[in-house]
Design a protein around this motif. Structure first.
Motif, PDB file in Angstrom:
ATOM      1  N   THR A 154       0.946  -1.448   0.206  1.00  0.00           N
ATOM      2  CA  THR A 154       0.073  -0.155  -0.404  1.00  0.00           C
ATOM      3  C   THR A 154       0.576   0.904   0.000  1.00  0.00           C
ATOM      4  OG1 THR A 154      -1.691  -1.059   1.158  1.00  0.00           O
ATOM      5  CG2 THR A 154      -1.803   0.775   1.054  1.00  0.00           C
ATOM      6  N   ILE A 155       0.717   1.979  -0.802  1.00  0.00           N
ATOM      7  CA  ILE A 155       1.290   3.135  -0.939  1.00  0.00           C
ATOM      8  C   ILE A 155       0.436   4.766  -0.624  1.00  0.00           C
ATOM      9  CG2 ILE A 155       2.828   5.348  -2.749  1.00  0.00           C
ATOM     10  CD1 ILE A 155       3.183   2.691  -4.565  1.00  0.00           C
ATOM     11  N   SER A 156       0.785   5.601   0.147  1.00  0.00           N
ATOM     12  CA  SER A 156       0.311   6.676   0.674  1.00  0.00           C
ATOM     13  C   SER A 156       0.423   7.369  -0.779  1.00  0.00           C
ATOM     14  CB  SER A 156       0.476   6.834   1.862  1.00  0.00           C
ATOM     15  OG  SER A 156      -0.662   7.699   2.140  1.00  0.00           O
ATOM     16  N   TRP A 157      -0.811   8.344  -0.454  1.00  0.00           N
ATOM     17  CA  TRP A 157      -0.702   9.868  -2.072  1.00  0.00           C
ATOM     18  C   TRP A 157      -1.547  10.460  -0.808  1.00  0.00           C
ATOM     19  CZ3 TRP A 157      -3.867  11.571  -6.155  1.00  0.00           C
ATOM     20  CH2 TRP A 157      -4.817  10.644  -6.449  1.00  0.00           C
ATOM     21  N   ASP A 158      -1.733  11.647  -1.357  1.00  0.00           N
ATOM     22  CA  ASP A 158      -2.755  12.665  -1.563  1.00  0.00           C
ATOM     23  C   ASP A 158      -3.052  13.489  -2.233  1.00  0.00           C
ATOM     24  OD1 ASP A 158      -1.689  15.306  -1.335  1.00  0.00           O
ATOM     25  OD2 ASP A 158      -0.286  14.689  -0.339  1.00  0.00           O
ATOM     26  N   ASN A 159      -3.648  14.269  -2.985  1.00  0.00           N
ATOM     27  CA  ASN A 159      -4.217  15.342  -4.150  1.00  0.00           C
ATOM     28  C   ASN A 159      -3.692  16.577  -3.797  1.00  0.00           C
ATOM     29  OD1 ASN A 159      -6.943  14.826  -2.813  1.00  0.00           O
ATOM     30  ND2 ASN A 159      -7.932  14.441  -5.185  1.00  0.00           N
ATOM     31  N   PHE A 160      -3.667  16.654  -2.260  1.00  0.00           N
ATOM     32  CA  PHE A 160      -4.085  18.013  -2.226  1.00  0.00           C
ATOM     33  C   PHE A 160      -3.298  19.298  -3.238  1.00  0.00           C
ATOM     34  CE2 PHE A 160      -4.319  16.181   2.206  1.00  0.00           C
ATOM     35  CZ  PHE A 160      -5.177  16.105   2.467  1.00  0.00           C
ATOM     36  N   ASN A 161      -4.588  20.146  -3.434  1.00  0.00           N
ATOM     37  CA  ASN A 161      -4.238  21.709  -4.322  1.00  0.00           C
ATOM     38  C   ASN A 161      -3.401  21.170  -5.500  1.00  0.00           C
ATOM     39  OD1 ASN A 161      -2.787  22.700  -1.826  1.00  0.00           O
ATOM     40  ND2 ASN A 161      -1.304  22.040  -2.120  1.00  0.00           N
ATOM     41  N   ARG A 162      -4.978  19.850  -5.761  1.00  0.00           N
ATOM     42  CA  ARG A 162      -5.049  19.757  -7.338  1.00  0.00           C
ATOM     43  C   ARG A 162      -6.247  19.540  -7.277  1.00  0.00           C
ATOM     44  NH1 ARG A 162      -0.875  14.999  -8.189  1.00  0.00           N
ATOM     45  NH2 ARG A 162      -0.742  14.779  -5.267  1.00  0.00           N
ATOM     46  N   ASN A 163      -6.721  19.698  -8.779  1.00  0.00           N
ATOM     47  CA  ASN A 163      -7.873  19.538  -9.249  1.00  0.00           C
ATOM     48  C   ASN A 163      -8.373  18.542 -10.027  1.00  0.00           C
ATOM     49  OD1 ASN A 163      -9.376  20.775  -7.379  1.00  0.00           O
ATOM     50  ND2 ASN A 163      -8.588  23.308  -8.659  1.00  0.00           N
ATOM     51  N   ILE A 164      -8.431  17.121  -9.642  1.00  0.00           N
ATOM     52  CA  ILE A 164      -9.058  16.190 -10.535  1.00  0.00           C
ATOM     53  C   ILE A 164     -10.545  16.069 -10.665  1.00  0.00           C
ATOM     54  CG2 ILE A 164      -8.309  13.336 -10.765  1.00  0.00           C
ATOM     55  CD1 ILE A 164      -5.862  14.255  -8.876  1.00  0.00           C
ATOM     56  N   PHE A 165     -10.280  15.745 -12.004  1.00  0.00           N
ATOM     57  CA  PHE A 165     -11.861  15.459 -12.315  1.00  0.00           C
ATOM     58  C   PHE A 165     -12.017  14.015 -13.583  1.00  0.00           C
ATOM     59  CE2 PHE A 165     -11.188  20.073 -12.706  1.00  0.00           C
ATOM     60  CZ  PHE A 165     -12.914  19.829 -11.194  1.00  0.00           C
ATOM     61  N   VAL A 166     -12.063  12.776 -13.199  1.00  0.00           N
ATOM     62  CA  VAL A 166     -12.656  11.366 -13.413  1.00  0.00           C
ATOM     63  C   VAL A 166     -13.903  10.929 -14.011  1.00  0.00           C
ATOM     64  CG1 VAL A 166     -12.522   8.986 -12.698  1.00  0.00           C
ATOM     65  CG2 VAL A 166     -11.231  10.282 -11.589  1.00  0.00           C
ATOM     66  N   ASP A 167     -13.744  10.655 -15.610  1.00  0.00           N
ATOM     67  CA  ASP A 167     -15.272  10.345 -16.348  1.00  0.00           C
ATOM     68  C   ASP A 167     -16.078   9.005 -15.103  1.00  0.00           C
ATOM     69  OD1 ASP A 167     -14.202  11.747 -18.360  1.00  0.00           O
ATOM     70  OD2 ASP A 167     -14.135  10.103 -19.306  1.00  0.00           O
ATOM     71  N   LYS A 168     -17.156   9.843 -15.482  1.00  0.00           N
ATOM     72  CA  LYS A 168     -18.062   8.637 -14.330  1.00  0.00           C
ATOM     73  C   LYS A 168     -18.210   6.981 -14.648  1.00  0.00           C
ATOM     74  CE  LYS A 168     -21.515  12.471 -12.749  1.00  0.00           C
ATOM     75  NZ  LYS A 168     -22.550  12.562 -12.602  1.00  0.00           N
ATOM     76  N   TYR A 169     -18.206   7.279 -16.116  1.00  0.00           N
ATOM     77  CA  TYR A 169     -18.264   6.050 -16.844  1.00  0.00           C
ATOM     78  C   TYR A 169     -17.429   5.356 -17.904  1.00  0.00           C
ATOM     79  CZ  TYR A 169     -22.805   8.281 -15.066  1.00  0.00           C
ATOM     80  OH  TYR A 169     -24.133   9.255 -15.047  1.00  0.00           O
ATOM     81  N   HIS A 170     -17.621   4.206 -18.373  1.00  0.00           N
ATOM     82  CA  HIS A 170     -16.559   4.064 -19.464  1.00  0.00           C
ATOM     83  C   HIS A 170     -17.278   4.869 -20.527  1.00  0.00           C
ATOM     84  CE1 HIS A 170     -17.049  -0.180 -17.318  1.00  0.00           C
ATOM     85  NE2 HIS A 170     -15.576   0.485 -16.877  1.00  0.00           N
ATOM     86  N   VAL A 171     -16.011   4.972 -21.871  1.00  0.00           N
ATOM     87  CA  VAL A 171     -15.897   5.786 -23.008  1.00  0.00           C
ATOM     88  C   VAL A 171     -17.103   4.581 -23.337  1.00  0.00           C
ATOM     89  CG1 VAL A 171     -14.753   6.248 -25.393  1.00  0.00           C
ATOM     90  CG2 VAL A 171     -13.816   6.447 -22.722  1.00  0.00           C
ATOM     91  N   GLN A 172     -17.885   4.954 -24.448  1.00  0.00           N
ATOM     92  CA  GLN A 172     -18.959   4.815 -25.361  1.00  0.00           C
ATOM     93  C   GLN A 172     -18.830   4.755 -27.126  1.00  0.00           C
ATOM     94  OE1 GLN A 172     -22.783   3.575 -23.768  1.00  0.00           O
ATOM     95  NE2 GLN A 172     -20.244   3.382 -22.189  1.00  0.00           N
ATOM     96  N   ASN A 173     -19.494   3.847 -27.504  1.00  0.00           N
ATOM     97  CA  ASN A 173     -18.893   3.637 -28.909  1.00  0.00           C
ATOM     98  C   ASN A 173     -19.844   5.015 -29.841  1.00  0.00           C
ATOM     99  OD1 ASN A 173     -17.942   1.008 -29.173  1.00  0.00           O
ATOM    100  ND2 ASN A 173     -19.613  -0.455 -29.158  1.00  0.00           N
ATOM    101  N   TRP A 174     -20.730   5.276 -29.355  1.00  0.00           N
ATOM    102  CA  TRP A 174     -20.701   6.418 -30.415  1.00  0.00           C
ATOM    103  C   TRP A 174     -20.279   7.510 -29.901  1.00  0.00           C
ATOM    104  CZ3 TRP A 174     -22.372  11.248 -26.779  1.00  0.00           C
ATOM    105  CH2 TRP A 174     -22.618  11.193 -25.893  1.00  0.00           C
ATOM    106  N   GLU A 175     -19.600   7.818 -28.537  1.00  0.00           N
ATOM    107  CA  GLU A 175     -18.893   8.703 -28.539  1.00  0.00           C
ATOM    108  C   GLU A 175     -17.198   8.466 -29.243  1.00  0.00           C
ATOM    109  OE1 GLU A 175     -18.995  10.060 -23.388  1.00  0.00           O
ATOM    110  OE2 GLU A 175     -18.472   7.946 -23.904  1.00  0.00           O
TER     111      GLU A 175
END
Length: 389
Positions: A154-175
């Motif tokens: 287990t590696i500890s890390w943090d994202n303080f002072n960073r704004n991370i956005f993640v896709d909610k869903y898998h990429v779709q064929n229509w996309e």
């Protein structure tokens, strides 16, 4: 002569924009500013929430959750074509219709769709743009665990002072197909060629790593990293304390305590047979983790019952998922999928295998010590994107 108004709504650390303008004509009555704003608000609400169409005239897919239609351009187009959106004007319900087809636009960090609409019986053509404000979730700033070597490290890390956005869903064929229409990039055309005969309303698989990277890059993003995947899928010990370094890393995305889950009970059995749990228990568990025990029923995409603590969907069950992992390159696919039984610990957070990126057969994937179920000649590997500010 034209008039233009900016219509803006703010979401949690993301911005959704809708703007409109209209061209005045000499024929027919004109809409007032208040009536135009009401049309814009009505369409914007439906774009984000997809509450209309109770009869299934536009919600035709049997294998998706209703939220699949949120910020979905074809759903909005269908509503307008079938005159299902109505607005109160002069004490009457007036249908809103669409002229032509919608257009897709990609900006550096967001995408939007243009529509030309008209209130039936009125002279103005309203040109509206809707931003896809349903696509991402924000990753809260705190300490996170990053797991390796089948959870032994287990590696500890943090994202303080960073704004991370993640896709909610898998990429779709229509996309992917929209990407190919908007870009002349060779990789976009290759990817579209691979999936053109597939169901365009399903998740994209069979793409090369280069094609995945190119798609995400076109969106102003990169492929989701294994470290961030762990962050959004492993339930924190204490949601309220963002400074705690106590990172216990529960086995399952939806529960902090392992012993409270049926899946943990199954995995502690010496052997497991499906008749050892009730049909109701099986169906309920399939909603959260679509495994090899669930192949006799539809895999529901964007299922609101299959969501992690951070609001990311389908982190367990369904297809394999490719994850960028520069720290541990030999661990780059999520294993919890329909290729493995619930009884196997492949259905635990942090359990990853290796994909060489050269093909999709058994010789291209390593997942020892687990045994996969063969479903078709090739493994299905989905992906999603992320961005950091």
């Amino acid at each position: 002569m034209f008039k233009k108004i900016i219509f803006t709504s703010i979401f949690i650390l993301s911005v959704g924009l809708g703007y409109w303008f209209f061209t005045k004509k000499n024929l027919g009555p004109k809409l007032s500013n208040e009536e135009i704003i009401e049309i814009v608000k009505t369409l914007k609400f439906e774009w984000e929430n997809a509450h209309l169409d109770k009869e299934g005239m536009c919600k035709k897919l049997s294998y998706v959750d209703d939220q699949y239609y949120q910020c979905f351009p074809e759903y909005m187009a269908c509503l307008l074509e079938k005159k299902l959106v109505n607005v109160h004007i002069n004490k009457k319900l007036v249908p809103i219709t669409m002229k032509g087809s919608y257009r897709y636009h990609q900006m550096p960090s967001y995408r939007y769709y243009d529509y030309t609409v008209k209130a039936e019986g009125f002279s103005e053509d309203l040109k509206l743009s809707f931003v896809d404000s349903c696509q991402e979730v924000y990753v809260p700033q705190r300490y996170y665990p990053f797991l390796a070597n089948k959870r032994d490290v287990t590696i500890s890390w943090d994202n303080f002072n960073r704004n991370i956005f993640v896709d909610k869903y898998h990429v779709q064929n229509w996309e992917v197909l929209n990407w190919a229409k908007a870009s002349k990039h060779k990789l976009a055309q290759q990817a579209a060629e691979k999936i053109k005969e597939r169901n365009k309303y399903s998740y994209a698989y069979g793409l090369s790593i280069d094609e995945m990277e190119a798609y995400c890059s076109f969106q102003g993003k990169s492929i989701l990293s294994a470290r961030v995947f762990d962050a959004v899928s492993i339930h924190p010990e204490d949601l309220n304390d963002t400074t705690t370094k106590y990172l216990r890393a529960p086995f399952y995305p939806w529960e902090r305590k392992n012993t409270k889950t049926l899946l943990n009970e199954i995995q502690r059995m010496k052997e497991f047979h499906i008749d050892e749990i009730t049909k109701e228990e099986r169906l309920k568990l399939c909603e959260k983790d679509y495994s090899s025990e669930c192949l006799d029923q539809n895999y529901i995409q964007k299922d609101s019952r299959n969501v992690s603590w951070a609001g990311v969907y389908e982190v367990f069950g369904g297809p394999l998922e490719y994850l960028r992992n520069i720290i541990h390159p030999s661990e780059n696919i999520k294993l919890a999928s329909f290729y493995f039984s619930w009884h196997q610990k492949a259905h635990q957070t942090g359990m990853r295998g290796y994909w060489d990126g050269e093909g999709f057969g058994l010789n291209n994937i390593a997942f020892d010590p687990f045994t996969s179920r063969e479903i078709g000649p090739e493994y299905k590997i989905a992906f999603r994107c992320m961005r950091t500010l």
